[in-house]
Scaffold this motif. Sequence first.
Motif, PDB file in Angstrom:
ATOM      1  N   ALA A  47       0.657  -1.256  -0.076  1.00 46.70           N
ATOM      2  CA  ALA A  47       0.234  -0.067   0.327  1.00 46.70           C
ATOM      3  C   ALA A  47       0.957   1.375  -0.183  1.00 46.70           C
ATOM      4  N   GLN A  48       2.340   1.529  -0.814  1.00 46.01           N
ATOM      5  CA  GLN A  48       2.758   2.125  -1.358  1.00 46.01           C
ATOM      6  C   GLN A  48       2.467   3.297  -1.189  1.00 46.01           C
ATOM      7  N   PRO A  49       2.244   5.107  -1.134  1.00 46.61           N
ATOM      8  CA  PRO A  49       1.520   5.611  -1.526  1.00 46.61           C
ATOM      9  C   PRO A  49       1.824   5.911  -3.451  1.00 46.61           C
ATOM     10  N   ALA A  50       1.067   6.313  -4.017  1.00 46.44           N
ATOM     11  CA  ALA A  50       1.292   6.574  -5.488  1.00 46.44           C
ATOM     12  C   ALA A  50       1.202   8.345  -5.906  1.00 46.44           C
ATOM     13  N   SER A  51       1.326   8.233  -7.386  1.00 53.89           N
ATOM     14  CA  SER A  51       1.423   9.266  -8.189  1.00 53.89           C
ATOM     15  C   SER A  51      -0.100   9.704  -8.150  1.00 53.89           C
ATOM     16  N   ARG A  52      -0.813   9.870  -8.040  1.00 50.83           N
ATOM     17  CA  ARG A  52      -2.398   9.820  -9.333  1.00 50.83           C
ATOM     18  C   ARG A  52      -2.386  11.254  -9.348  1.00 50.83           C
ATOM     19  N   CYS A  53      -2.942  11.017 -10.114  1.00 48.99           N
ATOM     20  CA  CYS A  53      -4.370  11.985 -10.726  1.00 48.99           C
ATOM     21  C   CYS A  53      -5.555  12.789  -9.833  1.00 48.99           C
ATOM     22  N   GLN A  54      -5.559  14.090  -9.949  1.00 46.32           N
ATOM     23  CA  GLN A  54      -6.179  14.554  -9.013  1.00 46.32           C
ATOM     24  C   GLN A  54      -7.523  14.625  -9.014  1.00 46.32           C
ATOM     25  N   ARG A  55      -8.165  13.798 -10.688  1.00 45.04           N
ATOM     26  CA  ARG A  55      -9.100  14.200 -10.959  1.00 45.04           C
ATOM     27  C   ARG A  55      -9.838  12.863 -10.930  1.00 45.04           C
ATOM     28  N   CYS A  56      -9.031  11.963 -10.996  1.00 45.97           N
ATOM     29  CA  CYS A  56      -9.584  10.579 -11.803  1.00 45.97           C
ATOM     30  C   CYS A  56      -8.811   9.258 -10.634  1.00 45.97           C
ATOM     31  N   ALA A  57      -7.810   9.663 -10.053  1.00 45.57           N
ATOM     32  CA  ALA A  57      -6.885   8.692  -9.396  1.00 45.57           C
ATOM     33  C   ALA A  57      -6.329   7.604  -9.944  1.00 45.57           C
ATOM     34  N   LEU A  58      -5.840   7.403 -11.324  1.00 47.71           N
ATOM     35  CA  LEU A  58      -5.091   7.010 -12.519  1.00 47.71           C
ATOM     36  C   LEU A  58      -4.191   6.868 -11.975  1.00 47.71           C
ATOM     37  N   ARG A  59      -2.924   6.449 -12.001  1.00 52.73           N
ATOM     38  CA  ARG A  59      -1.609   6.497 -11.965  1.00 52.73           C
ATOM     39  C   ARG A  59      -0.935   7.540 -13.295  1.00 52.73           C
ATOM     40  N   VAL A  60       0.163   8.303 -12.510  1.00 48.17           N
ATOM     41  CA  VAL A  60       0.657   9.308 -13.732  1.00 48.17           C
ATOM     42  C   VAL A  60       1.989   9.880 -12.784  1.00 48.17           C
ATOM     43  N   PRO A  61       2.802  10.038 -14.340  1.00 51.81           N
ATOM     44  CA  PRO A  61       4.700  10.179 -14.004  1.00 51.81           C
ATOM     45  C   PRO A  61       4.699  11.338 -12.340  1.00 51.81           C
ATOM     46  N   THR A  62       5.428  11.319 -11.692  1.00 49.80           N
ATOM     47  CA  THR A  62       5.366  12.313  -9.705  1.00 49.80           C
ATOM     48  C   THR A  62       6.114  13.459 -10.740  1.00 49.80           C
ATOM     49  N   GLY A  63       4.586  14.346 -10.130  1.00 47.99           N
ATOM     50  CA  GLY A  63       5.120  15.665 -10.639  1.00 47.99           C
ATOM     51  C   GLY A  63       3.624  16.356 -11.105  1.00 47.99           C
ATOM     52  N   VAL A  64       2.994  15.585 -12.132  1.00 47.64           N
ATOM     53  CA  VAL A  64       1.783  15.434 -13.084  1.00 47.64           C
ATOM     54  C   VAL A  64       0.722  15.460 -12.290  1.00 47.64           C
ATOM     55  N   ALA A  65      -0.322  16.675 -11.941  1.00 44.23           N
ATOM     56  CA  ALA A  65      -1.028  16.305 -11.213  1.00 44.23           C
ATOM     57  C   ALA A  65      -2.314  15.712 -11.692  1.00 44.23           C
ATOM     58  N   VAL A  66      -2.983  15.891 -13.194  1.00 46.83           N
ATOM     59  CA  VAL A  66      -4.006  16.123 -13.653  1.00 46.83           C
ATOM     60  C   VAL A  66      -3.113  14.979 -14.806  1.00 46.83           C
ATOM     61  N   CYS A  67      -4.028  13.639 -15.558  1.00 45.91           N
ATOM     62  CA  CYS A  67      -3.737  13.262 -16.257  1.00 45.91           C
ATOM     63  C   CYS A  67      -4.086  14.072 -17.613  1.00 45.91           C
ATOM     64  N   GLY A  68      -3.622  13.808 -18.492  1.00 51.00           N
ATOM     65  CA  GLY A  68      -4.834  14.585 -20.105  1.00 51.00           C
ATOM     66  C   GLY A  68      -5.785  14.202 -20.327  1.00 51.00           C
ATOM     67  N   THR A  69      -6.256  12.929 -19.972  1.00 48.22           N
ATOM     68  CA  THR A  69      -7.917  12.749 -20.054  1.00 48.22           C
ATOM     69  C   THR A  69      -8.797  14.017 -19.972  1.00 48.22           C
ATOM     70  N   CYS A  70      -8.393  13.832 -18.324  1.00 51.16           N
ATOM     71  CA  CYS A  70      -9.300  14.278 -17.265  1.00 51.16           C
ATOM     72  C   CYS A  70      -8.852  16.279 -17.844  1.00 51.16           C
ATOM     73  N   LEU A  71      -8.127  17.150 -18.293  1.00 54.94           N
ATOM     74  CA  LEU A  71      -7.220  18.054 -18.713  1.00 54.94           C
ATOM     75  C   LEU A  71      -8.463  18.524 -19.826  1.00 54.94           C
ATOM     76  N   GLN A  72      -8.772  17.597 -20.789  1.00 53.45           N
ATOM     77  CA  GLN A  72      -9.675  17.308 -22.162  1.00 53.45           C
ATOM     78  C   GLN A  72     -11.083  17.269 -21.673  1.00 53.45           C
ATOM     79  N   HIS A  73     -11.543  16.433 -20.991  1.00 53.03           N
ATOM     80  CA  HIS A  73     -12.720  15.642 -20.291  1.00 53.03           C
ATOM     81  C   HIS A  73     -13.064  15.515 -18.613  1.00 53.03           C
ATOM     82  N   PRO A  74     -13.262  17.201 -18.314  1.00 55.36           N
ATOM     83  CA  PRO A  74     -12.939  16.665 -16.824  1.00 55.36           C
ATOM     84  C   PRO A  74     -14.236  16.167 -16.046  1.00 55.36           C
TER      85      PRO A  74
END
Length: 243
Positions: A47-74
């Motif tokens: 259960a190690q903490p992971a870097s996740r999209c703030q809008r959909c919780a999918l894993r994203v690279p470190t330093g990325v707040a929101v994934c591309g899909t959620c930026l285009q389609h919130p």
Amino acid sequence: MLFQGLPGLSRHLRGLRGLADRVPSQCAACHAWPSQRICNACVARFAQPASRCQRCALRVPTGVAVCGTCLQHPPAFDACLAAVDYAYPWSAALADFKFRADPGWARTLATLLRSTPWVEPAVDAADWVLPVPLSTERLRERGFNQSALLAQHLAGAKADVHSLLRLHATEAQSGLPRAQRLRNLKGAFAVEPARAAALRGQRVVLLDDVMTTGATVHAATLALREAGVAHVAVVVLARTALE
């Protein structure tokens, strides 16, 4: 709960479950004995903490707040938090919890949720924590709503199992694409009319056990928005890697 009409029996069963939670057992992951449901070492490992999209919780690279899909389609909801990936040992634990009639998992999994970064602040900031409801048929079949048990352990008096209703059952969602899931869930949720005024302008945590495509929490969020809920933060125990 199925035993709502039998308060004495219901209290007795809750007491037995509480006692069972305190009895040491074998760790479900490493099989160490004695242990709790999942030992501390396995929680630290799986259960190690992971870097996740703030809008959909999918894993994203470190330093990325929101994934591309959620930026285009919130999404309809404002934020999404997940404790773990839907993978070993949590997928097996959830199968025991939901499908093998083992509600004793609720306390352990709620503790895991509470220790997830930003979940406790989200619960503290919310006026209510609403579990995703089951249909009457599924509730009768299972005997309990796993998301409701998690909400009660996680949020105490803020847990509200009466405001969000599931109006009808839907066919099994597993394996279906998101578009088909959304069609299945259209009109599936509504806010209890007597509770609508109390929810208007409120901040809500919408709690579910697993999020795959997000179709279920999307449909539930639309019902909450229609009732005038101001902010919806989705909290899920496990997030699949599928969009």
